[in-house]
Write an enzyme that holds these catalytic residues in place. Structure first.
Site, mmCIF file in Angstrom:
data_model
loop_
_atom_site.group_PDB
_atom_site.id
_atom_site.type_symbol
_atom_site.label_atom_id
_atom_site.label_comp_id
_atom_site.label_asym_id
_atom_site.label_seq_id
_atom_site.Cartn_x
_atom_site.Cartn_y
_atom_site.Cartn_z
ATOM 1 N N GLY A 169 0.821 -1.209 0.000
ATOM 2 C CA GLY A 169 0.000 0.000 0.000
ATOM 3 C C GLY A 169 0.851 1.253 0.000
ATOM 4 O O GLY A 169 0.594 2.201 -0.755
ATOM 5 N N TYR B 288 -2.707 6.207 6.581
ATOM 6 C CA TYR B 288 -2.600 7.427 5.783
ATOM 7 C C TYR B 288 -1.976 8.562 6.581
ATOM 8 O O TYR B 288 -1.148 9.317 6.065
ATOM 9 C CB TYR B 288 -3.972 7.856 5.266
#
Length: 170
Positions: A104, A138
């Site tokens: 990711g 994130y």
């Protein structure tokens, strides 16, 4: 194409032959997000949207040990305040069994590189508020929530009514 030093991770742009794999990844994402009932993607629709006469989005596939492990689907948007394009990440998904390898992060780093290379002013995306794992991930990468904004959406019959001028005439 990008490859990590251990040669286990490879990022590459999707090709038309990848459409069935992309659809499978989208279906996996829909399951994860508990939205499978809203997933109506077909190979034909995806092929046209990604590789048709006027492509609307791009896909980067992540391969781990030669097997597709995840993807990022993105498209350009535009910031009038910056007077520059941006990249909107519509979907980022790594198969559950392949998580924990940095896939990711590698996909987001790749998209950041694409954004800089293309002169974009920003890279942005949305995340479901219950997905605390993704939010934490994130934020560790430097992303910040835009809490002052509320996303609105018009779909289905409401979209058709708005397009025909019938919206608000109930």
């Amino acid at each position: 194409m990008a490859t990590d030093p251990s040669a286990r991770l490879r990022l590459r742009p999707a090709t038309p032959a990848d459409v069935p794999v992309i659809r499978g990844l989208i279906e996996g994402l829909a399951e994860y997000e508990k939205l499978r009932h809203e997933c109506h993607a077909t190979d034909a629709l995806l092929h046209d949207a990604l590789f048709g006469p006027r492509p609307h989005a791009e896909v980067v596939l992540a391969e781990w040990d030669g097997q597709v492990a995840g993807f990022a689907l993105f498209f350009h948007n535009f910031s009038t305040f910056l007077a520059r394009p941006g990249i909107y990440l519509e979907d980022l998904f790594v198969r559950p069994e392949q998580r924990g390898h940095g896939i990711g992060k590698a996909l987001l780093m790749h998209l950041a590189h694409v954004a800089v290379q293309r002169g974009c002013g920003r890279l942005e995306w949305s995340v479901l508020d219950w997905n605390v794992d993704a939010i934490g991930f994130y934020e560790k990468l430097g992303a910040r929530a835009q809490d002052e904004w509320t996303v609105y959406r018009v779909t289905g019959d409401a979209l058709t009514h708005l397009a025909s001028g019938q919206a608000g005439h109930e």
